[in-house]
Design a protein around this motif. Sequence first.
Motif, PDB file in Angstrom:
ATOM      1  N   PRO A  87      65.793  47.635 -67.336  1.00 32.60           N
ATOM      2  CA  PRO A  87      66.002  46.185 -67.318  1.00 32.60           C
ATOM      3  C   PRO A  87      65.176  45.504 -66.225  1.00 32.60           C
ATOM      4  O   PRO A  87      64.642  44.410 -66.428  1.00 32.60           O
ATOM      5  N   GLY A  88      65.022  46.144 -65.082  1.00 35.28           N
ATOM      6  CA  GLY A  88      64.213  45.582 -64.009  1.00 35.28           C
ATOM      7  C   GLY A  88      62.744  45.471 -64.390  1.00 35.28           C
ATOM      8  O   GLY A  88      62.074  44.492 -64.050  1.00 35.28           O
ATOM      9  N   ASP A  89      62.248  46.494 -65.119  1.00 35.04           N
ATOM     10  CA  ASP A  89      60.870  46.456 -65.599  1.00 35.04           C
ATOM     11  C   ASP A  89      60.660  45.283 -66.548  1.00 35.04           C
ATOM     12  O   ASP A  89      59.646  44.586 -66.489  1.00 35.04           O
ATOM     13  N   LEU A  90      61.621  45.081 -67.444  1.00 35.62           N
ATOM     14  CA  LEU A  90      61.522  43.981 -68.397  1.00 35.62           C
ATOM     15  C   LEU A  90      61.498  42.638 -67.678  1.00 35.62           C
ATOM     16  O   LEU A  90      60.721  41.744 -68.039  1.00 35.62           O
ATOM     17  N   GLU A  91      62.340  42.482 -66.665  1.00 33.95           N
ATOM     18  CA  GLU A  91      62.361  41.240 -65.891  1.00 33.95           C
ATOM     19  C   GLU A  91      61.030  41.019 -65.201  1.00 33.95           C
ATOM     20  O   GLU A  91      60.493  39.914 -65.206  1.00 33.95           O
ATOM     21  N   ALA A  92      60.492  42.050 -64.582  1.00 33.61           N
ATOM     22  CA  ALA A  92      59.222  41.936 -63.887  1.00 33.61           C
ATOM     23  C   ALA A  92      58.100  41.578 -64.850  1.00 33.61           C
ATOM     24  O   ALA A  92      57.254  40.740 -64.546  1.00 33.61           O
ATOM     25  N   ASP A  93      58.118  42.202 -66.040  1.00 27.18           N
ATOM     26  CA  ASP A  93      57.095  41.895 -67.033  1.00 27.18           C
ATOM     27  C   ASP A  93      57.222  40.459 -67.524  1.00 27.18           C
ATOM     28  O   ASP A  93      56.224  39.761 -67.700  1.00 27.18           O
ATOM     29  N   ALA A  94      58.449  40.004 -67.738  1.00 25.56           N
ATOM     30  CA  ALA A  94      58.674  38.628 -68.180  1.00 25.56           C
ATOM     31  C   ALA A  94      58.199  37.650 -67.119  1.00 25.56           C
ATOM     32  O   ALA A  94      57.570  36.627 -67.430  1.00 25.56           O
ATOM     33  N   ALA A  96      55.875  38.197 -64.888  1.00 24.61           N
ATOM     34  CA  ALA A  96      54.405  38.278 -64.834  1.00 24.61           C
ATOM     35  C   ALA A  96      53.788  37.459 -65.954  1.00 24.61           C
ATOM     36  O   ALA A  96      52.774  36.780 -65.766  1.00 24.61           O
ATOM     37  N   VAL A  97      54.371  37.494 -67.146  1.00 27.22           N
ATOM     38  CA  VAL A  97      53.858  36.742 -68.273  1.00 27.22           C
ATOM     39  C   VAL A  97      53.976  35.246 -68.012  1.00 27.22           C
ATOM     40  O   VAL A  97      53.070  34.467 -68.322  1.00 27.22           O
ATOM     41  N   GLN A  98      55.081  34.829 -67.412  1.00 30.73           N
ATOM     42  CA  GLN A  98      55.268  33.402 -67.126  1.00 30.73           C
ATOM     43  C   GLN A  98      54.248  32.921 -66.109  1.00 30.73           C
ATOM     44  O   GLN A  98      53.867  31.739 -66.127  1.00 30.73           O
ATOM     45  N   ASP A  99      53.791  33.790 -65.225  1.00 33.45           N
ATOM     46  CA  ASP A  99      52.805  33.410 -64.222  1.00 33.45           C
ATOM     47  C   ASP A  99      51.401  33.265 -64.807  1.00 33.45           C
ATOM     48  O   ASP A  99      50.520  32.726 -64.140  1.00 33.45           O
ATOM     49  N   LEU A 100      51.187  33.765 -66.018  1.00 31.61           N
ATOM     50  CA  LEU A 100      49.847  33.681 -66.627  1.00 31.61           C
ATOM     51  C   LEU A 100      49.514  32.302 -67.040  1.00 31.61           C
ATOM     52  O   LEU A 100      49.728  31.398 -67.360  1.00 31.61           O
TER      53      LEU A 100
END
Length: 100
Positions: A87-94, A96-100
């Motif tokens: 779940p932490g990986d998913l949050e971090a990926d989400a 990161a995507v929002q920062d793009l």
Amino acid sequence: MPSISARIPDDEEEALEEVAELLGEDKSTTIRKALNEGLYDIRVRIAIEQYQSGEVSVNEAARIAGVPLGEWFEIAREQNLTSQLSPGDLEADADAVQDL
């Protein structure tokens, strides 16, 4: 461009000549294409094995396969790989995507 040489069995040379003829190319071009496709397949296979065993992350699997992350997700879907994301990986990926 570096040059390499290799010995191949007669039946593989015949197959090479047939494929080169089908493609309308010389043998050298066909060998380069076959090598490129073969190396891609090997990289993807290794990435799948290491990802599925939990040895590598999603990002590392994409790097090993030599593909962008989005393409890795497509490969994973096609291979029915189970997610190794926490779940932490998913949050971090989400995030990161929002920062793009």
